[in-house]
Enzyme design. Structure first.
Site, PDB file in Angstrom:
ATOM      1  N   HIS A 132       0.820  -1.221   0.000  1.00 39.18           N
ATOM      2  CA  HIS A 132       0.000   0.000   0.000  1.00 39.18           C
ATOM      3  C   HIS A 132       0.854   1.273   0.000  1.00 39.18           C
ATOM      4  O   HIS A 132       0.363   2.348  -0.310  1.00 39.18           O
ATOM      5  CB  HIS A 132      -0.983   0.004   1.168  1.00 39.18           C
ATOM      6  CG  HIS A 132      -0.366   0.168   2.523  1.00 39.18           C
ATOM      7  ND1 HIS A 132      -0.194  -0.863   3.409  1.00 39.18           N
ATOM      8  CD2 HIS A 132       0.104   1.262   3.157  1.00 39.18           C
ATOM      9  CE1 HIS A 132       0.354  -0.421   4.519  1.00 39.18           C
ATOM     10  NE2 HIS A 132       0.546   0.881   4.390  1.00 39.18           N
ATOM     11  N   ASP A 163      -0.116  -7.457   1.300  1.00 43.86           N
ATOM     12  CA  ASP A 163       0.418  -6.127   1.579  1.00 43.86           C
ATOM     13  C   ASP A 163       1.945  -6.106   1.611  1.00 43.86           C
ATOM     14  O   ASP A 163       2.555  -5.493   2.474  1.00 43.86           O
ATOM     15  CB  ASP A 163      -0.151  -5.581   2.888  1.00 43.86           C
ATOM     16  CG  ASP A 163      -0.033  -4.061   2.971  1.00 43.86           C
ATOM     17  OD1 ASP A 163       0.200  -3.427   1.923  1.00 43.86           O
ATOM     18  OD2 ASP A 163      -0.164  -3.509   4.082  1.00 43.86           O
ATOM     19  N   SER A 256       4.875   2.542   7.880  1.00 47.24           N
ATOM     20  CA  SER A 256       4.499   1.444   6.988  1.00 47.24           C
ATOM     21  C   SER A 256       5.682   0.919   6.203  1.00 47.24           C
ATOM     22  O   SER A 256       6.396   1.671   5.550  1.00 47.24           O
ATOM     23  CB  SER A 256       3.443   1.905   5.993  1.00 47.24           C
ATOM     24  OG  SER A 256       2.181   1.898   6.563  1.00 47.24           O
TER      25      SER A 256
END
Length: 306
Positions: A132, A163, A256
């Site tokens: 993402h 992911d 992230s």
């Protein structure tokens, strides 16, 4: 009230008052599970109120929300186990070992610039991050080493359901590859360290413990057209394919794709999500999630062999 207080009140004293020590004010907004997406410089986070929800913590596309079905369980974590008393607790030593293997990932999108994190896999510039983080990239992305050196990078491949994405830095050599650990050996209660670029603050180190393992995220579903996991997750089959390591190490937007490491400096997970108590709160409250590195290894191999 006691007998003396009652008599005093009857005699014209101050009327007695009552308190409810166990009463709690109702929560104004439903909790949301917000993965730490990359820090947006010009795009505000999009987190909606409603049922319990989850969103990625580092996506270039913003903070899309995936709702947890209120009628299902989020899974049961593996029970705690005893951690060895010989565990090294020197966070500074871990940071010194791992920082040079962590990069900042800058992504240009149609909405602006997003920032995530990544882990160096090879000396020639293969980088592990969240799918993402780079899903909405326009052209190449930029990775920045801990010493400030920059490289342009392309996306070798990505698995949006897991992911996980792998990047290739162009013209890179001599980079410091991270040591990948064994997430199957992770124990509840052991100390861990998270490293990344929350808010664009590169080389940020936080520490905590493993709060749970095998935390089931497969019940996540949503009517949102574009979930943080790159799916329209209207059914269980569209939900994230991994069970997560839960940690109370501080994880925020921009973390992230960065590593969660054990006290030997081995990467045991890739930070991917955080829980927020309300739709307007997107900072860490001590409930973060990482993709187990063993799951990531499988995706890496598939991307490299494709």
């Amino acid at each position: 009230m006691n007998e003396n207080e009652f008599r005093a009140s009857q005699a014209g004293g101050v009327p007695p008052t009552y308190s409810h020590p166990h009463y709690q004010q109702p929560v104004a907004a439903a909790p949301v599970l917000t993965p730490p997406r990359p820090k947006k410089k010009r795009v505000a986070a999009l987190v909606t109120a409603g049922t319990l929800a989850a969103a990625v913590i580092g996506g270039a596309s913003g903070a899309a929300v995936v709702a947890l079905d209120s009628g299902t369980s989020t899974g049961t974590a593996t029970s705690a186990t005893t951690v060895s008393s010989t565990t090294n607790t020197d966070v500074s030593a871990v940071a010194a070992k791992v920082l040079s293997s962590v990069v900042q990932v800058n992504v240009t999108t149609r909405q602006g610039e997003a920032i995530g994190s990544g882990v160096i896999l090879t000396a020639d510039g293969k980088i592990l991050t969240n799918a993402h983080v780079v899903s909405d990239a326009v052209g190449d992305v930029t990775i920045t080493l801990s010493d400030g050196t920059e490289y342009q990078a392309s996306v070798l491949g990505a698995d949006t359901k897991a992911d996980i994405a792998v990047l290739q830095a162009k013209g890179a050599s001599g980079l410091t590859a991270a040591t990948l650990g064994d997430s199957g050996k992770v124990q509840v209660g052991e100390q861990v360290v998270a490293i990344g670029s929350p808010g664009g603050l590169q080389n940020t180190v936080t520490s905590g413990i493993v709060s749970a393992v095998d935390r089931d995220l497969s019940d996540i579903s949503s009517g949102e057209p574009d979930t943080p996991f790159g799916q329209t997750a209207n059914t269980a089959s569209d939900s994230p394919s991994y069970t997560a390591i839960q940690t109370d190490a501080s994880i925020n937007q921009g973390n992230s794709g960065g590593p969660l490491v054990n006290m030997n400096g081995e990467v045991i997970g890739i930070n991917s999500a955080l829980y927020s108590p309300s739709a307007t709160s997107t900072g860490s409250v001590g409930i973060g999630f990482a993709i187990p590195i063993d799951d990531a290894k499988t995706i890496i191999a598939q991307i490299e062999n494709s």
